[in-house]
Design an enzyme around this catalytic site. Structure first.
Site, short mmCIF file in Angstrom:
data_model
loop_
_atom_site.label_atom_id
_atom_site.label_comp_id
_atom_site.label_asym_id
_atom_site.label_seq_id
_atom_site.Cartn_x
_atom_site.Cartn_y
_atom_site.Cartn_z
N TYR A 153 0.96 -1.23 0.06
CA TYR A 153 -0.04 0.14 0.07
C TYR A 153 0.85 1.35 -0.10
O TYR A 153 0.89 1.86 0.89
CB TYR A 153 -0.97 0.14 1.31
N ASP A 154 1.57 1.46 -1.21
CA ASP A 154 2.87 2.31 -1.04
C ASP A 154 2.57 3.73 -1.44
O ASP A 154 3.07 4.30 -2.36
CB ASP A 154 3.92 1.90 -1.98
N THR A 155 1.33 4.14 -0.85
CA THR A 155 1.04 5.67 -0.91
C THR A 155 2.28 6.36 -0.48
O THR A 155 3.08 5.81 0.43
CB THR A 155 0.04 5.76 0.24
N VAL A 156 2.48 7.56 -1.06
CA VAL A 156 3.64 8.44 -0.60
C VAL A 156 3.13 9.78 0.22
O VAL A 156 1.95 10.16 0.31
CB VAL A 156 4.49 8.94 -1.82
#
Length: 367
Positions: free
Chosen positions: A195-198
């Site tokens: 869930y590599d939201t930044v």
């Protein structure tokens, strides 16, 4: 110059060892760019610009431009194979004012669009006394970015014909096809999906705080789904009152984060604890304790249909500018973090791993 810090994350979930070096490199690049701005460009009109907002939006835009983060270029694809992005930014200097976009197509840097929405509100009422929006979604957000002069620097699709394929990277297309094939076979997606939201948080040399977040959402999401990255009080939060400073950016499954109002509750926990203590005792309220508490099952119950929590938080806390706490907490297998500050010569970036998914992993450092 007073103390300052810029910190970024590339999400919580699972980060494959083969990609760790790429994540570390891009997080360090984002931190260095923001640090240069914080230390070299010091003079902003307080009525229109906020140095911490500029640093956060710059750092996140660099992460959005990478094709291996789930934001901007390379975002996860929807069921129909298109990119719909969410982003928001909150300014402590402007009393928690925020700007956000949800489900927007055709905009390469959603965080810049969210920033311009925030700044536009600061300019006052529109013609005929019209109230300006804090949040824009879908086609309306794209048209705003395309037509407003102050958004002219943001890369954007120039026509409706470009919308469907805009920002669809080869990597995201391969992942989408793999997931679609498995979905057709009624197979569950495994934990290799990060869930590599930044996101980014900042405290500038003037003591102002800001937080931002940008996301392409979960893989195979339904068209029109808006996640935590666009919602007030959930994806990010920044607050400054008297000597109190707090900023955080969240990542993970948006529905978990929205359901539990994670960002706002972190700030409430710290502020109420500090407010109940004398100045001499307030330093005993630690950020890592706050994150552990907020991420506990007792404080943040799971959604009924979820078998596990999937949440990560990057946060900073300062009181009376004596010291800045920077902390990260997550319930997933890993979380990618980078930071740079007035007390570090170089950017520090790493992927933190959780060896026991039964517990919340928490890390903290002092600036």
């Amino acid at each position: 110059m007073n103390k300052w810090v810029i910190a970024v994350h590339c999400g919580a979930g699972y980060h494959s060892p083969r990609n760790v070096s790429k994540h570390n490199e891009i997080m360090s690049t984002a931190c260095r760019a923001a640090a240069k701005l914080l230390t070299e460009k010091k003079h902003y009109d307080a009525c229109t610009k906020d140095l911490s907002v500029e640093a956060v939006s710059l750092a996140i835009s660099i992460l959005e431009d990478c094709d291996f983060t789930n934001a901007g270029l390379g975002s996860n694809l929807t069921l129909k194979g298109s990119v719909e992005c969410d982003a928001s930014i909150v300014s402590g200097l402007f009393q928690g004012l925020f700007g956000s976009v949800g489900g927007v197509m055709g905009v390469q840097n959603p965080i810049h669009l969210a920033k311009e929405i925030l700044y536009d509100v600061r300019r006052g009422m529109g013609a005929l006394g019209r109230v300006k929006p804090l949040m824009l979604v879908g086609r309306g957000a794209w048209e705003y970015c395309l037509t407003q002069p102050h958004c002219g620097y943001i890369p954007v699709a120039k026509s409706e014909a470009q919308l469907e394929g805009y920002l669809v990277s080869d990597r995201a297309k391969r992942i989408w096809q793999n997931h679609m094939n498995r979905l057709k076979k009624v197979q569950n997606l495994d934990e290799d999906v990060a869930y590599d939201t930044v996101g980014a948080i900042c405290m500038d040399p003037f003591g102002n705080v800001c937080a931002g977040v940008s996301s392409g959402g979960i893989s195979l999401k339904h068209e029109g789904r808006v996640g935590q990255a666009a919602i007030y009080g959930t994806g990010c939060w920044a607050e400054q009152k008297n000597n109190f400073r707090f900023a955080c950016s969240c990542t993970g499954v948006g529905e978990d984060i929205m359901y539990n109002r994670i960002s706002e509750r972190c700030s409430q926990y710290l502020y109420s604890a500090s407010d109940n203590e004398s100045d001499e005792e307030s330093e005993g309220v630690y950020l890592d304790t706050c994150l552990s508490q907020v991420l506990s099952v007792e404080e943040s119950p799971l959604l009924p249909d979820h078998s596990s929590r999937n949440v990560g938080i990057l946060a900073l806390h300062a009181y009376d500018s004596k010291s800045i706490e920077l902390a990260w907490g997550y319930t997933t297998r890993s979380m990618a973090i980078g930071y740079m500050s007035s007390s570090t010569r170089e950017a520090i970036s790493f992927v933190s791993n959780n060896n026991s998914l039964l517990n919340t992993q928490v890390g903290v450092t002092s600036i």
